[in-house]
Design a protein around this motif. Structure first.
Motif, mmCIF file in Angstrom:
data_model
loop_
_atom_site.group_PDB
_atom_site.id
_atom_site.type_symbol
_atom_site.label_atom_id
_atom_site.label_comp_id
_atom_site.label_asym_id
_atom_site.label_seq_id
_atom_site.Cartn_x
_atom_site.Cartn_y
_atom_site.Cartn_z
ATOM 1 N N ALA A 126 0.843 -1.194 0.000
ATOM 2 C CA ALA A 126 0.000 0.000 0.000
ATOM 3 C C ALA A 126 0.877 1.243 0.000
ATOM 4 O O ALA A 126 2.040 1.205 0.413
ATOM 5 N N VAL A 127 0.304 2.342 -0.476
ATOM 6 C CA VAL A 127 0.974 3.636 -0.482
ATOM 7 C C VAL A 127 -0.075 4.679 -0.110
ATOM 8 O O VAL A 127 -1.264 4.490 -0.359
ATOM 9 N N ALA A 128 0.356 5.772 0.516
ATOM 10 C CA ALA A 128 -0.559 6.851 0.873
ATOM 11 C C ALA A 128 -0.086 8.145 0.220
ATOM 12 O O ALA A 128 1.108 8.451 0.223
ATOM 13 N N TYR A 129 -1.029 8.874 -0.329
ATOM 14 C CA TYR A 129 -0.764 10.184 -0.924
ATOM 15 C C TYR A 129 -1.466 11.223 -0.068
ATOM 16 O O TYR A 129 -2.640 11.085 0.260
ATOM 17 N N GLU A 130 -0.735 12.264 0.291
ATOM 18 C CA GLU A 130 -1.223 13.264 1.237
ATOM 19 C C GLU A 130 -1.566 14.577 0.538
ATOM 20 O O GLU A 130 -0.976 14.917 -0.488
ATOM 21 N N GLY A 131 -2.477 15.301 1.134
ATOM 22 C CA GLY A 131 -2.834 16.631 0.666
ATOM 23 C C GLY A 131 -3.387 17.431 1.820
ATOM 24 O O GLY A 131 -3.785 16.872 2.850
ATOM 25 N N ALA A 132 -3.435 18.747 1.661
ATOM 26 C CA ALA A 132 -3.979 19.604 2.720
ATOM 27 C C ALA A 132 -4.867 20.667 2.094
ATOM 28 O O ALA A 132 -4.509 21.284 1.085
ATOM 29 N N TRP A 133 -6.023 20.862 2.692
ATOM 30 C CA TRP A 133 -6.958 21.913 2.303
ATOM 31 C C TRP A 133 -6.850 22.993 3.358
ATOM 32 O O TRP A 133 -7.350 22.856 4.465
ATOM 33 N N ARG A 134 -6.175 24.065 3.032
ATOM 34 C CA ARG A 134 -5.934 25.158 3.979
ATOM 35 C C ARG A 134 -7.098 26.139 3.977
ATOM 36 O O ARG A 134 -7.598 26.513 2.915
ATOM 37 N N SER A 135 -7.528 26.535 5.154
ATOM 38 C CA SER A 135 -8.563 27.552 5.360
ATOM 39 C C SER A 135 -9.855 27.280 4.585
ATOM 40 O O SER A 135 -10.348 28.152 3.862
ATOM 41 N N PRO A 136 -10.429 26.090 4.734
ATOM 42 C CA PRO A 136 -11.698 25.821 4.037
ATOM 43 C C PRO A 136 -12.841 26.592 4.690
ATOM 44 O O PRO A 136 -12.757 26.950 5.873
ATOM 45 N N PRO A 137 -13.902 26.856 3.940
ATOM 46 C CA PRO A 137 -15.064 27.502 4.550
ATOM 47 C C PRO A 137 -15.779 26.522 5.478
ATOM 48 O O PRO A 137 -15.597 25.311 5.380
ATOM 49 N N SER A 138 -16.606 27.041 6.353
ATOM 50 C CA SER A 138 -17.383 26.180 7.239
ATOM 51 C C SER A 138 -18.454 25.452 6.436
ATOM 52 O O SER A 138 -18.971 25.978 5.459
ATOM 53 N N GLY A 139 -18.753 24.237 6.860
ATOM 54 C CA GLY A 139 -19.802 23.481 6.204
ATOM 55 C C GLY A 139 -19.456 22.012 6.121
ATOM 56 O O GLY A 139 -18.450 21.560 6.660
ATOM 57 N N THR A 140 -20.305 21.282 5.426
ATOM 58 C CA THR A 140 -20.084 19.861 5.204
ATOM 59 C C THR A 140 -19.813 19.652 3.723
ATOM 60 O O THR A 140 -20.545 20.162 2.868
ATOM 61 N N PHE A 141 -18.748 18.907 3.431
ATOM 62 C CA PHE A 141 -18.302 18.709 2.058
ATOM 63 C C PHE A 141 -18.087 17.235 1.776
ATOM 64 O O PHE A 141 -17.754 16.460 2.676
ATOM 65 N N ARG A 142 -18.253 16.855 0.527
ATOM 66 C CA ARG A 142 -17.925 15.517 0.049
ATOM 67 C C ARG A 142 -16.580 15.650 -0.636
ATOM 68 O O ARG A 142 -16.454 16.354 -1.637
ATOM 69 N N VAL A 143 -15.542 15.029 -0.065
ATOM 70 C CA VAL A 143 -14.202 15.105 -0.639
ATOM 71 C C VAL A 143 -13.910 13.788 -1.353
ATOM 72 O O VAL A 143 -14.107 12.706 -0.797
ATOM 73 N N VAL A 144 -13.441 13.910 -2.588
ATOM 74 C CA VAL A 144 -13.093 12.753 -3.399
ATOM 75 C C VAL A 144 -11.588 12.775 -3.629
ATOM 76 O O VAL A 144 -11.034 13.798 -4.030
ATOM 77 N N GLY A 145 -10.933 11.663 -3.359
ATOM 78 C CA GLY A 145 -9.510 11.518 -3.629
ATOM 79 C C GLY A 145 -9.330 10.547 -4.776
ATOM 80 O O GLY A 145 -9.934 9.466 -4.776
ATOM 81 N N GLU A 146 -8.550 10.934 -5.773
ATOM 82 C CA GLU A 146 -8.339 10.106 -6.956
ATOM 83 C C GLU A 146 -6.849 9.971 -7.246
ATOM 84 O O GLU A 146 -6.110 10.946 -7.135
ATOM 85 N N VAL A 147 -6.430 8.793 -7.649
ATOM 86 C CA VAL A 147 -5.049 8.591 -8.071
ATOM 87 C C VAL A 147 -4.861 9.326 -9.395
ATOM 88 O O VAL A 147 -5.708 9.244 -10.284
ATOM 89 N N ALA A 148 -3.776 10.056 -9.541
ATOM 90 C CA ALA A 148 -3.522 10.850 -10.739
ATOM 91 C C ALA A 148 -2.789 10.071 -11.825
ATOM 92 O O ALA A 148 -2.284 10.664 -12.778
ATOM 93 N N ALA A 149 -2.732 8.765 -11.706
ATOM 94 C CA ALA A 149 -2.050 7.934 -12.691
ATOM 95 C C ALA A 149 -2.893 7.784 -13.952
ATOM 96 O O ALA A 149 -4.122 7.832 -13.898
ATOM 97 N N THR A 150 -2.214 7.591 -15.075
ATOM 98 C CA THR A 150 -2.917 7.350 -16.329
ATOM 99 C C THR A 150 -3.561 5.966 -16.286
ATOM 100 O O THR A 150 -3.051 5.050 -15.638
ATOM 101 N N ASP A 151 -4.668 5.819 -16.972
ATOM 102 C CA ASP A 151 -5.373 4.530 -17.060
ATOM 103 C C ASP A 151 -5.670 3.930 -15.685
ATOM 104 O O ASP A 151 -5.592 2.714 -15.508
ATOM 105 N N CYS A 152 -5.981 4.768 -14.717
ATOM 106 C CA CYS A 152 -6.297 4.298 -13.366
ATOM 107 C C CYS A 152 -7.497 5.080 -12.862
ATOM 108 O O CYS A 152 -7.445 6.307 -12.775
#
Length: 121
Positions: A84-110
């Motif tokens: 397994a591998v983990a890819y990290e990201g940060a959302w700085r200063s988001p607005p208040s609320g509830t959000f649906r966050v989608v994480g996708e691998v940026a590889a081709t054909d994936c």
């Protein structure tokens, strides 16, 4: 086929995201990347539906890769069976609320992705 899980943790200055990708299969899987970006994270309003009336996603509130520069070099990563591998990201200063966050691998054909709801106070 790869398995994906997305974890989101609220911090003092935003939300930390971790997209974990695992190879549950019996054979190695190679991910080929066009740039240094390994994952894309996108936040949508959490209305219980990731797609609009025409089957299209609503406009994103935030996209990790927007306005960022990534190395312009081809790259690849191979995941052996059970690895397994983990890819990290940060959302700085988001607005208040509830959000649906989608994480996708940026590889081709994936088309490996995972999603989670995030409550921002």
């Amino acid at each position: 086929m790869l398995d994906a899980a997305l974890a989101a943790t609220e911090t003092d200055d935003g939300v930390t995201l971790s997209l974990r990708i695992e190879n549950p299969g019996p054979d190695p899987v190679t991910l080929d990347f066009r740039t240094g970006q390994r994952a894309e994270f996108t936040a949508y309003p959490a209305d219980g539906n990731e797609t609009g009336s025409e089957g299209e996603r609503p406009d994103p509130v935030w996209r990790y890769g927007a306005g960022r520069m990534f190395t312009q070099a081809l790259g690849s990563e191979t995941l052996d069976p059970g690895e397994a591998v983990a890819y990290e990201g940060a959302w700085r200063s988001p607005p208040s609320g509830t959000f649906r966050v989608v994480g996708e691998v940026a590889a081709t054909d994936c088309d490996t992705r995972a999603a989670t709801n995030v409550d921002v106070a």
